[in-house]
Design a protein around this motif. Structure first.
Motif, mmCIF file in Angstrom:
data_model
loop_
_atom_site.group_PDB
_atom_site.id
_atom_site.type_symbol
_atom_site.label_atom_id
_atom_site.label_comp_id
_atom_site.label_asym_id
_atom_site.label_seq_id
_atom_site.Cartn_x
_atom_site.Cartn_y
_atom_site.Cartn_z
ATOM 1 N N LYS A 1 -15.161 -3.426 -3.447
ATOM 2 C CA LYS A 1 -13.982 -2.767 -2.872
ATOM 3 C C LYS A 1 -14.029 -2.971 -1.364
ATOM 4 O O LYS A 1 -14.934 -2.494 -0.683
ATOM 5 C CB LYS A 1 -13.985 -1.270 -3.206
ATOM 6 C CG LYS A 1 -13.810 -0.958 -4.689
ATOM 7 C CD LYS A 1 -12.380 -1.234 -5.128
ATOM 8 C CE LYS A 1 -12.190 -0.878 -6.612
ATOM 9 N NZ LYS A 1 -12.204 0.556 -6.857
ATOM 10 N N ARG B 1 0.821 -1.223 0.000
ATOM 11 C CA ARG B 1 0.000 0.000 0.000
ATOM 12 C C ARG B 1 0.850 1.267 0.000
ATOM 13 O O ARG B 1 0.366 2.332 -0.392
ATOM 14 C CB ARG B 1 -0.948 -0.008 1.204
ATOM 15 C CG ARG B 1 -2.042 -1.058 1.085
ATOM 16 C CD ARG B 1 -3.120 -0.903 2.134
ATOM 17 N NE ARG B 1 -4.145 -1.930 1.996
ATOM 18 C CZ ARG B 1 -5.137 -1.898 1.116
ATOM 19 N NH1 ARG B 1 -5.233 -0.870 0.279
ATOM 20 N NH2 ARG B 1 -6.026 -2.876 1.050
ATOM 21 N N GLU C 1 -6.657 -6.666 -4.049
ATOM 22 C CA GLU C 1 -7.352 -5.461 -3.608
ATOM 23 C C GLU C 1 -6.579 -4.192 -3.943
ATOM 24 O O GLU C 1 -7.142 -3.209 -4.433
ATOM 25 C CB GLU C 1 -7.590 -5.538 -2.090
ATOM 26 C CG GLU C 1 -8.632 -4.558 -1.573
ATOM 27 C CD GLU C 1 -9.995 -4.794 -2.177
ATOM 28 O OE1 GLU C 1 -10.730 -3.804 -2.333
ATOM 29 O OE2 GLU C 1 -10.329 -5.939 -2.511
ATOM 30 N N VAL C 2 -5.268 -4.192 -3.691
ATOM 31 C CA VAL C 2 -4.452 -3.013 -3.993
ATOM 32 C C VAL C 2 -4.456 -2.736 -5.495
ATOM 33 O O VAL C 2 -4.538 -1.582 -5.924
ATOM 34 C CB VAL C 2 -3.005 -3.207 -3.478
ATOM 35 C CG1 VAL C 2 -2.105 -2.066 -3.946
ATOM 36 C CG2 VAL C 2 -2.987 -3.287 -1.954
ATOM 37 N N GLY D 1 -11.363 -2.313 0.783
ATOM 38 C CA GLY D 1 -10.587 -1.343 1.534
ATOM 39 C C GLY D 1 -9.482 -2.007 2.349
ATOM 40 O O GLY D 1 -9.200 -3.190 2.207
ATOM 41 N N THR D 2 -8.873 -1.234 3.222
ATOM 42 C CA THR D 2 -7.772 -1.745 4.041
ATOM 43 C C THR D 2 -8.281 -2.774 5.026
ATOM 44 O O THR D 2 -9.245 -2.534 5.747
ATOM 45 C CB THR D 2 -7.097 -0.592 4.812
ATOM 46 O OG1 THR D 2 -6.676 0.404 3.868
ATOM 47 C CG2 THR D 2 -5.880 -1.099 5.572
ATOM 48 N N LYS E 1 -6.836 -3.447 -7.678
ATOM 49 C CA LYS E 1 -8.143 -2.877 -8.035
ATOM 50 C C LYS E 1 -8.224 -1.402 -7.654
ATOM 51 O O LYS E 1 -8.731 -0.568 -8.414
ATOM 52 C CB LYS E 1 -9.262 -3.641 -7.332
ATOM 53 C CG LYS E 1 -9.683 -4.914 -8.029
ATOM 54 C CD LYS E 1 -10.992 -5.451 -7.486
ATOM 55 C CE LYS E 1 -10.917 -5.776 -6.020
ATOM 56 N NZ LYS E 1 -12.167 -6.370 -5.509
ATOM 57 N N GLU E 2 -7.738 -1.086 -6.466
ATOM 58 C CA GLU E 2 -7.799 0.303 -5.993
ATOM 59 C C GLU E 2 -7.048 1.251 -6.921
ATOM 60 O O GLU E 2 -7.414 2.415 -7.056
ATOM 61 C CB GLU E 2 -7.207 0.397 -4.583
ATOM 62 C CG GLU E 2 -8.058 -0.268 -3.503
ATOM 63 C CD GLU E 2 -7.341 -0.330 -2.169
ATOM 64 O OE1 GLU E 2 -6.205 0.158 -2.090
ATOM 65 O OE2 GLU E 2 -7.922 -0.887 -1.216
ATOM 66 N N GLN E 3 -5.990 0.736 -7.555
ATOM 67 C CA GLN E 3 -5.171 1.575 -8.428
ATOM 68 C C GLN E 3 -5.591 1.481 -9.897
ATOM 69 O O GLN E 3 -4.951 2.093 -10.760
ATOM 70 C CB GLN E 3 -3.692 1.169 -8.288
ATOM 71 C CG GLN E 3 -3.128 1.370 -6.904
ATOM 72 C CD GLN E 3 -3.204 2.817 -6.464
ATOM 73 O OE1 GLN E 3 -2.831 3.718 -7.227
ATOM 74 N NE2 GLN E 3 -3.673 3.054 -5.249
#
Length: 433
Positions: free
Chosen positions: A211, A82, A118-119, A213-214, A121-123
């Protein structure tokens, strides 16, 4: 008769692949039964040493997992990923590579794959890119881990040829790691951008992409302590192996050979974690890593025994057929190991089944060491647990298996990684051997 025996071996492997998981080991036993009781072949050697090493290492890892040590390592990995999210395709294989190097099993990747997906997808990065090379790195790193059964067994059979444990690691660690980085470059070029992928857009419109998240991981009180104990055990293995090696010779005629020392130190580490982290020892057998490790033991038992039964009964024929060819075309050993591991589903089983035969027919130690990474082609057939987990955890649909079975995102980065590792190992090995 040889053609019939080969058909039985391949048939058993195919049956095991259809059953999956421990079924590979079960089917190996069936094959041994047919070859021996049915066709009169002499039973091969049971890979007891490989199985005992896996058991002892997995016991220590499972104790560390129960104490929260694996969660602690995952939390460190998540912070790294992250902190540099745009570099996820290159950092993901670094994380899974070193977790496997540290633990001696590629199953540690299970805990980091959700974070990687997840990371990405977030980016807005196509998750198949980091996930594919992360899975490949977790498999290739087995051939560089100081405590993996494949490395320990292989170093043992190399000793008579003047290649000791430390030299093997000195060749394998840099060659495999650099190869994984080359594989990451290739993976980063694979597939459409996520925003341009129609399957992703369709899943997004249907609300199938979530999503999360953390993630919040609760670190248990003994987590850091268990990691430190495990690290100390690995350090002790390395120091002892150095001290008893012929090139260093600090300990002459050691009471414990290296394999036994690894088992003793890993069991001692498990005991220390259980005592100092105040664990209930009965919980260790319920840990996910323990179950996967014991499953691996069954697979190695059946498949490696099957392979050794066939090879040991036909070593002279194999030498006559393949000896001269491998002498003139040494790279063919890596091709053989590649396809064998694709079917055997285990680096340890492939190493145990084929490497002694390769050395027996006159393959040079350099060729054997350089080809070692090729026992990691577990990504070719899309049925290996970590590969399936990566597909399952990517709800964007980018990490998908095509209708042709082999058209999946793991294949090209994996082949490039192994080919690069073999080439680099020939280079580094030529300097050291």
């Amino acid at each position: 008769m040889i053609i019939l025996e080969i058909a039985i071996v391949l048939g058993a492997i195919y049956l095991g692949a259809r059953m999956g998981s421990m079924g590979v080991g079960f089917a190996g036993g069936v094959g041994v039964l047919i070859l021996t009781a049915g066709l009169g072949l002499k039973p091969g050697n049971i890979p007891i040493d490989v199985i005992l090493i896996i058991m002892s290492v997995i016991t220590a890892i499972a104790a560390m997992q129960v104490s929260g040590g694996m969660d602690y390592l995952v939390s460190l990995a998540e912070k790294l990923l992250r902190k540099h999210p745009k570099q996820i395709t290159f950092l993901a294989p670094v994380v899974t590579y070193f977790m496997t190097l540290f633990a001696g099993t590629g199953h540690t990747a299970f805990s980091t794959l959700p974070v990687i997906a997840e990371v990405a997808k977030e980016q807005g990065i196509r998750p198949s890119r980091p996930l594919s090379i992360a899975v490949v790195a977790s498999q290739v790193a087995i051939t560089a881990s100081p405590i993996s059964a494949a490395v320990v067994f292989f170093s043992g059979i190399l000793d008579p040829f003047g290649v000791d444990y430390l030299v093997l690691l000195a060749v394998c660690i840099p060659s495999t790691f650099l190869a994984c980085m080359v594989g990451a470059v290739v993976a980063n070029l694979m597939g459409k951008e996520l925003a341009d992928d129609p399957i992703y857009q369709d899943r997004l419109a249907k609300g199938l992409v979530k999503k999360r998240g953390t993630t919040q991981i609760t670190i248990k009180p003994g987590a850091k302590r268990s990691v430190m104990i495990f690290l100390m055990a690995i350090a002790a293995v390395m120091v002892y192996a150095t001290a008893i090696s012929d090139k260093v010779g600090l300990i002459v005629n050691p009471v414990l050979p290296r394999d036994a020392a690894i088992m003793v130190l890993m069991l001692t580490a498990a005991a220390a974690i259980t005592i100092f982290c105040k664990l209930d020892a009965s919980e260790i057998s319920n840990a996910g890593t323990f179950k996967s490790g014991m499953s691996a033991c069954v697979c190695v038992l059946g498949v490696a025994w099957l392979g050794d039964t066939f090879v040991s009964n036909h070593i002279n024929e194999i030498k006559d057929l393949a000896g001269n060819l491998l002498q003139s075309q040494p790279w063919l050993l890596s091709v053989t190991l590649f396809f064998a591991s694709m079917l055997l589903y285990s680096q340890g089983a492939t190493t145990k089944a084929l490497m002694p035969a390769a050395l027996a027919i006159g393959v040079s130690p350099l060729t054997a060491v350089a080809s070692f990474a090729a026992v990691s082609a577990l990504f070719v057939l899309p049925t290996y647990p970590t590969l399936l987990a990566a597909v399952e955890m990517d709800d964007t649909g980018s990490t998908r298996i095509g209708k042709a079975v082999f058209n999946h995102p793991f294949l090209i980065p994996g082949v490039v990684t192994i080919a690069t590792s073999v080439a680099l190992a020939f280079l580094f090995g030529g300097m050291m051997l």
